[in-house]
Motif scaffolding. Structure first.
Motif, PDB file in Angstrom:
ATOM      1  N   SER A  87       0.817  -1.202   0.000  1.00 62.17           N
ATOM      2  CA  SER A  87       0.000   0.000   0.000  1.00 62.17           C
ATOM      3  C   SER A  87       0.855   1.258   0.000  1.00 62.17           C
ATOM      4  O   SER A  87       0.338   2.368  -0.063  1.00 62.17           O
ATOM      5  N   GLU A  89       2.976   4.385  -0.965  1.00 58.38           N
ATOM      6  CA  GLU A  89       2.788   5.313  -2.066  1.00 58.38           C
ATOM      7  C   GLU A  89       3.779   5.086  -3.208  1.00 58.38           C
ATOM      8  O   GLU A  89       3.474   5.322  -4.363  1.00 58.38           O
ATOM      9  N   ARG A  92       2.809   3.229  -6.414  1.00 54.41           N
ATOM     10  CA  ARG A  92       1.757   3.706  -7.294  1.00 54.41           C
ATOM     11  C   ARG A  92       2.368   4.220  -8.587  1.00 54.41           C
ATOM     12  O   ARG A  92       3.310   4.988  -8.572  1.00 54.41           O
TER      13      ARG A  92
END
Length: 731
Positions: A87, A89, A92
């Motif tokens: 999860s 960042e 991403r």
């Protein structure tokens, strides 16, 4: 790429990569031209490709990036059917990275032998997410290059404890996603590195795990005995290094299985030189991870030390990657090296290695490499000894092999295959059959693959035809456009039917036409062109097929323009519900882009006919054009800037704008959302019905007594003023 007349296997590989969509495993013995094939493919292929490798050094050598850096993977095992990333960042993807993946035709994975099965499945998860979720690897073609007889994937026991529940082997061919695909294996058999047929046969036996006693004896005949002391006893001190000095000169390099052994040996040889040391610090600019450094950050040299070049000469052909030499002069600013094979002396200048990442060129829309960092250093390293791992891809005339302590499958084979001939081989100790490690899983897999590979060429024409037919079918299939259309229709029908009843009616009518004039006709046309493709010997140039494709493109373009273009242009939807509003915005934008992309592709076919190469390029361009800043801006304003005068559901656009402005001002004044003053349903009801009394206001949807008390007089005054300013309006 021109036909490889002297190597039909390389030509076959090119045909499969360029003219089919099937995954390809390109393998072959060391020195059979795999690296050369990759370089030519990058130079000449029209397909949009990305080249990745499992390690930093392998990626730099292949002219690509590491798997983990491109896909932004965490350094952890991947468990099938779980989230493909953490999860955090940093995992991403940027918009550009997503666009690169969305428009990718070909993913090249070099040194595939070192890629684990779970890593390949992790790649599959990412490609499905950003490309086609229903196809393995998102429909991207894989070119996997490597030799399973060489270095194996690294897997810790603690990681394998988790993974063995899902995988029968850690090798790439254990990938669950790969097992769902069709792939071909092409083995390159022509050896360019060796010409010694006896040695070639021994290498084949080692590679295929069938080393005979006779071949083992030939190898062990190359053992050079240790030096002895004056009293005739073997010296125990550093016994593994005591090869005759005559075997350590004239271009001989020692290959070891462990870094510590190689470093210790190099230091021992350096210490023996009585010349001064000079240090050269690398210059690193931008982003260049230490794990990917292609040379020593601090290079230490002495006059007389043995070195190896780490890069091909950028100024000519004075040296090449793997060439051995002796430093003849060194001071704080100059280095000269004499080649041990050709006796030619050169003055060495610093070379630059680049660390790149992939971007999309704004003008050409092509995927290209953009420099992210540079590593500048003299292209040299001490080379009395290097590890087997670092020798991969290199070639030596002579080498001392210290590999009796081999700990990983393929190490002995890699070390042996660096040599051109048996005559150049020196062993520090006899090899045992057990030291020539070859994983039985690899042997079984390769036996099966190579049996099938004998029939690979026979399947080429069928796979080419299938690929052509698949791309043509994608062009004339409207499934994605239909799905986006239905998504907008469902949102209007479920949430906005009272606000936009006329628009809903138009969508339902269009839905019937879509099924009749696009979906059904597309299915009928498929049977026609599929039959023509299957019947034609040269479908790519068949005039009748080309004529039918052209007529179909004209037909579908006309019907798209008639059926959807005006409807999409007048679709300006709004909602006071934030969640519904976001869903509407996304759905309408997706429909706009699906329509634009399909329209663009059909127009290109009308203009110049259909070919797979041009279609792939046009498809990528159409996807990227959908992401232009101006269109993203239109997306963000799709709700706020409602062109109500073009939407027949709004009978009095001027009044609509005036009431919206009043509502926004009152909402700001009261510190509440706009729907807390007047809901969208009530607003449109008032605009269409023109109520002139409180009783009529209460009949508006979403307008209650409390709203009447607070805002009734103001609303009625605005309506009355509008009626007086427009006396021709009939109520």
């Amino acid at each position: 790429m021109e036909k490889e007349h002297d190597n039909p296997e390389l030509d076959l590989a090119w045909q499969f990569v360029e003219r089919t969509g099937v995954n390809v495993f390109l393998t072959g013995k060391a020195g059979t031209g795999k690296t050369t094939f990759l370089r030519r493919l990058k130079e000449r292929s029209p397909k949009r490709m990305v080249v990745v490798a499992p390690t930093g050094v392998a990626a730099i050598n292949a002219g690509g990036v590491t798997i983990h850096s491109f896909f932004q993977f965490p350094l952890a095992p991947y468990i099938p059917n779980t989230s493909f990333r953490g999860s955090d960042e940093k995992y991403r993807f940027s918009k550009e990275k997503k666009n690169i993946i969305r428009t990718l035709d070909l993913l090249v994975i070099d040194e595939i032998s070192m890629v684990r099965a779970d890593l390949l499945d992790q790649i599959d998860a990412v490609l499905r997410l950003h490309k086609d979720k229903n196809r393995p690897f998102g429909g991207v073609q894989l070119l996997m290059i490597g030799d399973l007889s060489q270095l194996a994937p690294v897997v810790k026991e603690s990681e394998w404890a988790m993974l063995r529940e899902y995988y029968a082997t850690p090798y790439f061919f254990g990938s669950l996603a790969l097992q769902q695909t069709q792939h071909v294996t092409i083995e390159l058999s022509h050896v360019y590195r060796q010409t010694d047929h006896t040695f070639i046969n021994i290498l084949n036996e080692v590679r295929e795990n069938r080393l005979t006693a006779e071949s083992l004896a030939l190898l062990n005949a190359r053992v050079k005995r240790q030096q002895t002391t004056d009293n005739g006893q073997q010296s125990a001190e550093h016994s593994e290094f005591k090869i005759q000095n005559s075997e350590l000169t004239d271009g001989t390099i020692r290959l070891t299985t462990h870094n510590a052994t190689a470093n210790r040996y190099n230091e021992e040889r350096m210490d023996a030189l009585k010349t001064p040391r000079f240090s050269f610090k690398a210059t690193v600019t931008g982003t260049f991870p230490e794990t990917s450094y292609p040379a020593e950050e601090t290079l230490v040299l002495k006059k007389g030390c043995q070195v190896m070049f780490l890069k091909n000469d950028s100024q000519g052909s004075r040296y090449y990657n793997g060439k051995l030499g002796e430093v003849t002069f060194v001071d704080g600013s100059k280095i000269r090296v004499r080649g041990l094979e050709d006796n030619t002396e050169v003055e060495v200048e610093p070379e630059v290695w680049t660390n790149a990442h992939y971007v999309i060129d704004k003008e050409s829309k092509e995927i290209r490499e953009e420099i992210e960092g540079e590593f500048r250093q003299y292209p040299l390293r001490l080379a009395w000894a290097i590890t087997v791992h670092k020798s991969q891809g290199l070639t030596f005339e002579r080498a001392v092999l210290d590999v009796n302590a081999a700990f990983a499958a393929g190490q002995v084979y890699v070390a042996l295959s660096r040599l051109r001939s048996l005559e150049g081989l020196v062993l520090t100790a006899p090899l045992s059959a057990s030291a020539v490690l070859t994983d039985t899983a690899v042997s079984n897999y390769m036996n099966m693959e190579l049996e099938q590979a004998r029939h690979t060429a026979d399947s080429l024409s069928t796979l080419q035809r299938d690929y052509y037919l698949y791309q043509l079918t994608e062009l004339f299939t409207f499934r994605e456009l239909e799905w986006d259309f239905h998504r907008v229709l469902r949102l209007i029908d479920e949430h906005l039917y009272k606000v936009y009843p006329l628009l809903l009616k138009m969508y339902k009518q269009a839905d019937e036409q879509f099924a009749r004039e696009l979906t059904a006709v597309s299915a009928t046309f498929y049977r026609q062109y599929a039959a023509l493709v299957m019947q034609s010997e040269d479908y790519a140039t068949d005039k009748l097929l080309a004529e039918r494709i052209h007529k179909a493109a004209v037909y579908f373009t006309d019907h798209l323009d008639t059926l959807l273009k005006p409807l999409i242009e007048r679709t300006r939807l709004d909602s006071d519900n934030k969640e519904i509003k976001e869903r509407i915005t996304e759905a309408v934008y997706a429909l706009q882009q699906s329509f634009a992309q399909k329209r663009h592709l059909l127009a290109r076919v009308i203009a110049r006919g259909f070919s797979v190469t041009s279609y792939l390029k046009d498809k990528a361009v159409s996807l990227l054009n959908a992401e232009q800043p101006a269109k993203r801006e239109r997306k963000s304003k799709a709700v706020e800037k409602i062109e109500v005068d073009r939407n027949s559901d709004i009978k009095h656009p001027k009044l609509f704008h005036k009431l919206r402005a009043w509502r926004a001002a009152r909402a700001e004044e009261l510190g509440r959302p706009v729907y807390g003053v007047l809901t969208q349903k009530a607003l449109i009801g008032i605009v269409n019905e023109l109520p002139i009394s409180g009783r009529e206001l209460l009949r508006m949807p979403g307008f209650g007594k409390k709203s009447l008390e607070m805002f009734g007089k103001e609303i009625l005054a605005i309506v009355q003023e509008y009626i007086e300013d427009n006396p021709t309006i009939f109520r």
